[in-house]
Design an enzyme around this catalytic site. Structure first.
Site, short mmCIF file in Angstrom:
data_model
loop_
_atom_site.label_atom_id
_atom_site.label_comp_id
_atom_site.label_asym_id
_atom_site.label_seq_id
_atom_site.Cartn_x
_atom_site.Cartn_y
_atom_site.Cartn_z
N GLU A 81 0.70 -1.12 -0.06
CA GLU A 81 -0.05 0.03 -0.21
C GLU A 81 0.79 1.25 0.15
O GLU A 81 0.38 2.12 -0.23
CB GLU A 81 -1.02 -0.29 1.13
CG GLU A 81 -2.13 -0.98 0.95
CD GLU A 81 -2.95 -1.27 2.32
OE1 GLU A 81 -2.60 -0.53 3.30
OE2 GLU A 81 -4.05 -1.95 2.39
N GLU A 112 7.49 -21.80 7.83
CA GLU A 112 7.98 -21.00 8.94
C GLU A 112 9.15 -21.72 9.90
O GLU A 112 9.87 -21.03 10.81
CB GLU A 112 6.68 -20.62 9.83
CG GLU A 112 6.23 -21.92 10.64
CD GLU A 112 5.23 -21.06 11.66
OE1 GLU A 112 5.40 -21.48 12.86
OE2 GLU A 112 4.10 -20.58 11.08
#
Length: 270
Positions: A81, A112
């Site tokens: 953004e 992960e």
């Protein structure tokens, strides 16, 4: 290492399946109200990291978020953004998720758990000591994130983190840790809820404050935003009208001529 994972502690609400819709909604909302107060307690930590980030960016440095699962996705959202909002290059703020871009939509098994992969991923971006890396992990125990920050520390790269457990391995690894203790989740262990909200609030603070400090906002307006749709073009025209005494048509012509609100205002001749 012994520390209390408050994000994993049992919810203070029992028998959720027996609650009515309104009871569930009310109780979730009650818990959510506590998140901004938890963030407020971490403001000094956020300030310390943002000051470091701004100083690095002024020297040409970049920001990298690394995370897994929800935390990784939140970092990607914030990074993605920044270019449309502030008109900055797409590689100034970067979001990296364990498992690669496919993990944005669908979980990648065991991604992960690889403590050396984040450093490999960062090296693909030619990371240097000018850059800042912020690890995001609600638990504060994600190997991908901890390993990434450890490697950065060894290579003289400024590190920060956003986590929700005090005294976690991640908080102890980051040079500039941000710890927002939100307590047990409404659904036990569902850290996409309060912890995720806390992380999003902090990410908003970090990127927005940095961009303001870098001069990407004028007054309170996004004068460098990308004009990527009709709504934003209309907003840009009205911003110009608010800064200089011209009508809508003239402001629209200026915006079309110069391509940005800032340039239209700066290049306007009375």
């Amino acid at each position: 290492m012994n520390f209390t994972k408050t994000t994993e502690q049992s919810s203070k609400y029992e028998h959720l399946e027996q609650m009515s819709v309104v009871e569930v909604l009310h109780n979730i909302n009650t818990e959510d109200k506590t998140v901004p107060l938890a963030v407020e307690k971490a403001l000094p930590q956020i300030e310390a990291l943002v000051i470091q980030l701004v100083s690095k960016m002024k020297l040409g440095g970049r920001l990298f978020y690394i995370g897994a699962g929800t935390s990784g996705r939140l970092g990607i959202v914030d990074a993605s953004e920044c270019p449309p909002t502030f008109g900055v290059p797409f590689d100034l703020v970067n979001g990296i998720i364990a498992g690669g871009d496919q993990a944005i939509r669908r979980a990648v098994e065991n991604a992960e758990d690889h403590n050396s992969q984040a450093w490999i991923d960062l090296q693909e971006h030619n990371i240097t000591s000018k850059d800042v890396v912020i690890g995001i992990a609600a638990s504060g125990t994600t190997p991908y994130v901890i390993g990434g920050l450890q490697a950065c520390n060894e290579n003289n790269i400024t590190t920060g983190c956003i986590t929700c457990n005090e005294g976690s391995p991640l908080a102890l690894t980051a040079t500039f840790p941000i710890v927002v203790v939100v307590g047990p989740e409404f659904i036990t262990g569902s850290s996409r809820m309060k912890a995720g909200t806390a992380q999003k609030l902090v990410l908003n603070m970090i990127s927005t404050t940095a961009m303001i400090q870098l001069g990407k906002v004028k007054g309170n307006k996004m004068v460098d935003m990308q004009l990527s749709n009709d709504k934003l073009v209309d907003r840009g025209v009205k911003m110009i009208m608010g800064e200089i005494p011209v009508d809508y048509e003239t402001a629209s012509q200026l915006l079309n001529q110069f391509g940005s609100v800032r340039k239209a205002i700066n290049n306007w001749n009375q």
